[in-house]
Design a protein around this motif. Sequence first.
Motif, PDB file in Angstrom:
ATOM      1  N   ALA A   1       4.158  -5.669   5.854  1.00  0.00           N
ATOM      2  CA  ALA A   1       3.812  -4.237   5.778  1.00  0.00           C
ATOM      3  C   ALA A   1       2.331  -4.075   5.468  1.00  0.00           C
ATOM      4  O   ALA A   1       1.932  -3.227   4.662  1.00  0.00           O
ATOM      5  CB  ALA A   1       4.669  -3.549   4.713  1.00  0.00           C
ATOM      6  N   SER A   2       1.537  -4.917   6.100  1.00  0.00           N
ATOM      7  CA  SER A   2       0.077  -4.831   5.955  1.00  0.00           C
ATOM      8  C   SER A   2      -0.455  -4.076   7.182  1.00  0.00           C
ATOM      9  O   SER A   2       0.320  -3.747   8.089  1.00  0.00           O
ATOM     10  CB  SER A   2      -0.488  -6.257   5.872  1.00  0.00           C
ATOM     11  N   PRO A   3      -1.759  -3.804   7.270  1.00  0.00           N
ATOM     12  CA  PRO A   3      -2.270  -3.049   8.427  1.00  0.00           C
ATOM     13  C   PRO A   3      -2.002  -3.779   9.763  1.00  0.00           C
ATOM     14  O   PRO A   3      -1.960  -5.018   9.803  1.00  0.00           O
ATOM     15  CB  PRO A   3      -3.769  -2.943   8.142  1.00  0.00           C
TER      16      PRO A   3
ATOM     17  N   THR B   1      11.422   2.823  12.389  1.00  0.00           N
ATOM     18  CA  THR B   1      12.379   3.411  11.442  1.00  0.00           C
ATOM     19  C   THR B   1      13.265   4.496  12.058  1.00  0.00           C
ATOM     20  O   THR B   1      14.449   4.596  11.729  1.00  0.00           O
ATOM     21  CB  THR B   1      11.599   3.988  10.239  1.00  0.00           C
TER      22      THR B   1
ATOM     23  N   GLY C   1       0.845  -1.190   0.000  1.00  0.00           N
ATOM     24  CA  GLY C   1       0.000   0.000   0.000  1.00  0.00           C
ATOM     25  C   GLY C   1       0.874   1.231   0.000  1.00  0.00           C
ATOM     26  O   GLY C   1       1.646   1.474  -0.930  1.00  0.00           O
ATOM     27  N   TYR C   2       0.808   2.020   1.091  1.00  0.00           N
ATOM     28  CA  TYR C   2       1.618   3.237   1.181  1.00  0.00           C
ATOM     29  C   TYR C   2       3.088   2.915   1.496  1.00  0.00           C
ATOM     30  O   TYR C   2       4.014   3.402   0.854  1.00  0.00           O
ATOM     31  CB  TYR C   2       1.005   4.159   2.255  1.00  0.00           C
ATOM     32  N   TRP C   3       3.328   2.071   2.509  1.00  0.00           N
ATOM     33  CA  TRP C   3       4.692   1.863   3.004  1.00  0.00           C
ATOM     34  C   TRP C   3       5.428   0.739   2.276  1.00  0.00           C
ATOM     35  O   TRP C   3       6.660   0.783   2.116  1.00  0.00           O
ATOM     36  CB  TRP C   3       4.650   1.603   4.523  1.00  0.00           C
TER      37      TRP C   3
ATOM     38  N   ASP D   1      -0.033  -9.285  -1.820  1.00  0.00           N
ATOM     39  CA  ASP D   1      -1.035  -8.301  -1.359  1.00  0.00           C
ATOM     40  C   ASP D   1      -2.403  -8.884  -1.654  1.00  0.00           C
ATOM     41  O   ASP D   1      -2.638  -9.393  -2.758  1.00  0.00           O
ATOM     42  CB  ASP D   1      -0.844  -6.940  -2.043  1.00  0.00           C
ATOM     43  N   SER D   2      -3.271  -8.809  -0.631  1.00  0.00           N
ATOM     44  CA  SER D   2      -4.595  -9.411  -0.805  1.00  0.00           C
ATOM     45  C   SER D   2      -5.436  -8.648  -1.835  1.00  0.00           C
ATOM     46  O   SER D   2      -6.422  -9.186  -2.328  1.00  0.00           O
ATOM     47  CB  SER D   2      -5.315  -9.502   0.546  1.00  0.00           C
TER      48      SER D   2
ATOM     49  N   HIS E   1      -0.809  -8.152  11.482  1.00  0.00           N
ATOM     50  CA  HIS E   1       0.590  -8.537  11.738  1.00  0.00           C
ATOM     51  C   HIS E   1       0.707  -9.852  12.505  1.00  0.00           C
ATOM     52  O   HIS E   1       1.533 -10.701  12.179  1.00  0.00           O
ATOM     53  CB  HIS E   1       1.314  -7.444  12.536  1.00  0.00           C
TER      54      HIS E   1
ATOM     55  N   GLU F   1       6.452  -4.451  10.369  1.00  0.00           N
ATOM     56  CA  GLU F   1       6.342  -2.991  10.470  1.00  0.00           C
ATOM     57  C   GLU F   1       5.788  -2.578  11.831  1.00  0.00           C
ATOM     58  O   GLU F   1       5.120  -3.366  12.507  1.00  0.00           O
ATOM     59  CB  GLU F   1       5.409  -2.464   9.371  1.00  0.00           C
ATOM     60  N   LYS F   2       6.064  -1.368  12.211  1.00  0.00           N
ATOM     61  CA  LYS F   2       5.481  -0.814  13.441  1.00  0.00           C
ATOM     62  C   LYS F   2       3.996  -0.602  13.220  1.00  0.00           C
ATOM     63  O   LYS F   2       3.618  -0.381  12.062  1.00  0.00           O
ATOM     64  CB  LYS F   2       6.172   0.508  13.829  1.00  0.00           C
TER      65      LYS F   2
HETATM   66  N1  LIG Z   1       7.936   2.728   9.585  1.00  0.00           N
HETATM   67  C1  LIG Z   1       7.197   3.760   9.246  1.00  0.00           C
HETATM   68  O1  LIG Z   1       7.575   4.921   9.396  1.00  0.00           O
HETATM   69  C2  LIG Z   1       5.828   3.502   8.642  1.00  0.00           C
HETATM   70  C3  LIG Z   1       5.195   4.489   7.887  1.00  0.00           C
HETATM   71  C4  LIG Z   1       3.921   4.185   7.371  1.00  0.00           C
HETATM   72  C5  LIG Z   1       3.319   2.969   7.632  1.00  0.00           C
HETATM   73  N2  LIG Z   1       3.974   2.060   8.391  1.00  0.00           N
HETATM   74  C6  LIG Z   1       3.346   0.775   8.744  1.00  0.00           C
HETATM   75  O2  LIG Z   1       3.277  -0.062   7.585  1.00  0.00           O
HETATM   76  C7  LIG Z   1       2.126  -0.894   7.671  1.00  0.00           C
HETATM   77  C8  LIG Z   1       1.274  -0.668   6.412  1.00  0.00           C
HETATM   78  O3  LIG Z   1       0.835   0.657   6.406  1.00  0.00           O
HETATM   79  P1  LIG Z   1       0.347   1.353   5.047  1.00  0.00           P
HETATM   80  O4  LIG Z   1       0.138   2.794   5.390  1.00  0.00           O
HETATM   81  O5  LIG Z   1       1.205   0.970   3.922  1.00  0.00           O
HETATM   82  O6  LIG Z   1      -1.090   0.648   4.877  1.00  0.00           O
HETATM   83  P2  LIG Z   1      -1.955   0.571   3.550  1.00  0.00           P
HETATM   84  O7  LIG Z   1      -3.348   0.337   4.000  1.00  0.00           O
HETATM   85  O8  LIG Z   1      -1.656   1.730   2.655  1.00  0.00           O
HETATM   86  O9  LIG Z   1      -1.417  -0.735   2.805  1.00  0.00           O
HETATM   87  C9  LIG Z   1      -1.560  -2.020   3.341  1.00  0.00           C
HETATM   88  C10 LIG Z   1      -1.574  -3.032   2.190  1.00  0.00           C
HETATM   89  O10 LIG Z   1      -1.651  -4.333   2.760  1.00  0.00           O
HETATM   90  C11 LIG Z   1      -2.614  -5.110   2.039  1.00  0.00           C
HETATM   91  N3  LIG Z   1      -3.127  -6.138   2.942  1.00  0.00           N
HETATM   92  C12 LIG Z   1      -4.032  -6.009   3.954  1.00  0.00           C
HETATM   93  N4  LIG Z   1      -4.188  -7.157   4.617  1.00  0.00           N
HETATM   94  C13 LIG Z   1      -3.379  -8.071   3.990  1.00  0.00           C
HETATM   95  C14 LIG Z   1      -3.098  -9.441   4.201  1.00  0.00           C
HETATM   96  N5  LIG Z   1      -3.680 -10.123   5.208  1.00  0.00           N
HETATM   97  N6  LIG Z   1      -2.239 -10.065   3.355  1.00  0.00           N
HETATM   98  C15 LIG Z   1      -1.651  -9.394   2.353  1.00  0.00           C
HETATM   99  N7  LIG Z   1      -1.875  -8.074   2.106  1.00  0.00           N
HETATM  100  C16 LIG Z   1      -2.708  -7.420   2.920  1.00  0.00           C
HETATM  101  C17 LIG Z   1      -3.640  -4.110   1.563  1.00  0.00           C
HETATM  102  O11 LIG Z   1      -4.334  -4.575   0.408  1.00  0.00           O
HETATM  103  C18 LIG Z   1      -2.779  -2.882   1.248  1.00  0.00           C
HETATM  104  O12 LIG Z   1      -2.337  -2.868  -0.096  1.00  0.00           O
HETATM  105  C19 LIG Z   1       1.420  -0.507   8.980  1.00  0.00           C
HETATM  106  O13 LIG Z   1       1.812  -1.376   9.997  1.00  0.00           O
HETATM  107  C20 LIG Z   1       1.928   0.906   9.243  1.00  0.00           C
HETATM  108  O14 LIG Z   1       1.896   1.258  10.613  1.00  0.00           O
HETATM  109  C21 LIG Z   1       5.222   2.292   8.888  1.00  0.00           C
END
Ligand SMILES: NC(=O)c1ccc[n+]([C@@H]2O[C@H](COP(=O)([O-])OP(=O)(O)OC[C@H]3O[C@@H](n4cnc5c(N)ncnc54)[C@H](O)[C@@H]3O)[C@@H](O)[C@H]2O)c1
Length: 361
Positions: free
Chosen positions: A75-77, A127, A15-17, A38-39, A81, A98-99
Motif C-alpha cells: 500500500a505504498s505509492p 475495492t 500512509g492514508y490507505w 514504512d520507509s 509497487h 493496491e490499485k
Molecule cells: N483501494 C482504494 O480505494 C484506495 C484508496 C486510496 C489509496 N489507494 C492506493 O493505496 C496506495 C497508497 O496510497 P496512499 O494514499 O496511502 O499513499 P500515501 O502517500 O498516503 O502513503 C504511502 C506510504 O507508503 C510509504 N512508502 C513509500 N515508499 C515506500 C517503500 N518503498 N517502502 C515502504 N514504504 C513506502 C510512505 O512513507 C507512506 O507512508 C496507492 O497505490 C493508492 O492508489 C487505494
Amino acid sequence: MASKRIYNVAIVGYGYWGPNLMRNFMHSVNFTVAYLVDSAPAALNSFQVSYPNVAITTSIDVVLEDDGVDAVVIASPPKSHYNLAKQAVLKGKHVFVEKPFTTSFEEASEIVELADKHALKVFVDYTFLFHGAIGTIRQIIQDKLKFGELLYIDSVRINLGIFQSDVNVVWDLACHDIAIFNYLLDDLPLAVQAVGIDGLGNGNENISYIHLKYKNKFAQINCSWSSPVKIRRMLIGGNRQAILYNDIEPTDKIKVYNKGVVFDTEDKRNEILQDYRTGEVFIPKYDTTEALKNVVCGFYDALTDAGESRGDGQAALLTTFILEMIQKSIILGGKELEIDWRQVGPSLYSYITSKGMLNQQ
Ligand SMILES: NC(=O)c1ccc[n+]([C@@H]2O[C@H](COP(=O)([O-])OP(=O)(O)OC[C@H]3O[C@@H](n4cnc5c(N)ncnc54)[C@H](O)[C@@H]3O)[C@@H](O)[C@H]2O)c1
C-alpha cells in the motif's frame, strides 16, 4: 477436521490507505499481521502505540528474509509497487497490491508471469469490485428480461483531490471505473479515446475525459482532482431500465428507473415514433459490509483456490492494459486507438477467451 490455514502477512505502506488495510487484516480470522513496513519512521511511530505485537521496520528486507511471512500487502505509492511486488515474489511470497497494480502493462505482466512461474498468487485491490452495491448492479444488469440490453455507462468521479506525484488522475481514479466496467460488462472495449489537462505541467494530467467503445455499447468517464464538488456517480442505461449509482449517498446508493424512451418502428405511418415510459423507481437492497473487509476475504479465497477471480492478477492486467491505451490516446492529443486484444500475449488472450469476454453482443 483439518484446521483452517492462517496466513502471515506484512503490510507495506502506512500512509492514508495502509491503516484501513491494517484494520481489516487485523480483524480477519484468516490472517495474522506479522510486520508493518514504512520507509518513513514517522509513519511507524504512531502505529506501534496501537499494535505493539506487530514488528515495525523501515525496510522490506527483513520481511523478505523471514520464511514465516506468506504474503506481502503493498500500500505504498504506485511507482513503488513493481519493485516491491517483484522482490516479494522472488522470495516466494504471495502479493496483494493496491490499485493501480503498477504504472505500466509491461511491469504488471512481468509480476503475473513471475508469480505463475513460482506458483504464487497476485491479488490486486480494486475495492469497488467487492462493494455490495456493485455486486447488486451486476445482478440487475444480468437480468436481461427486465434490464434489456446494456447501451451505455456514464461515470463521473471528480473532487478536489491530492495531485499525485507519480501517476495521473486516470491511473489514480479512472482505474476504478475501468475495473468496474470490466467486471460489470464481462466485455472489453475495442477502442479508446481520451483527452487530459495537465494543470501543473508535471506530466500528470489532473482532469481527463475518456471514451470507450465496445461492440454494441459505449462508456465514458470524467475524472478530476480539480472539481470543487465531490461527485461519484455512474449512470448505467439499458433499453428497459436505467441504474443510477451514487456512491456519495450514505445509504440507498442505487436507484433503478423503469423509465426511458421507446422507439415505435411498427407505426402504420412508417414513422419512428418516440414514447416516454415513466415507470416507477426502485431502490434495491445491497450488502453493506465494508468493501475492504470483503476484499480481505477475497484475498483469502484466492490464496486457498476458493474460486475467487475478481482480484486476480489476470483481471488486473486487463485494467492495466486499458489504462495504458488511454494514456497513449491522451499523449496523441485524443486520437481514437483501436484495441486488438491479441496484442496482450497468448496467455492473457486465452484468459479473455476462456471468460467469453469478447463474445458480448
Ligand atoms: N483501494 C482504494 O480505494 C484506495 C484508496 C486510496 C489509496 N489507494 C492506493 O493505496 C496506495 C497508497 O496510497 P496512499 O494514499 O496511502 O499513499 P500515501 O502517500 O498516503 O502513503 C504511502 C506510504 O507508503 C510509504 N512508502 C513509500 N515508499 C515506500 C517503500 N518503498 N517502502 C515502504 N514504504 C513506502 C510512505 O512513507 C507512506 O507512508 C496507492 O497505490 C493508492 O492508489 C487505494
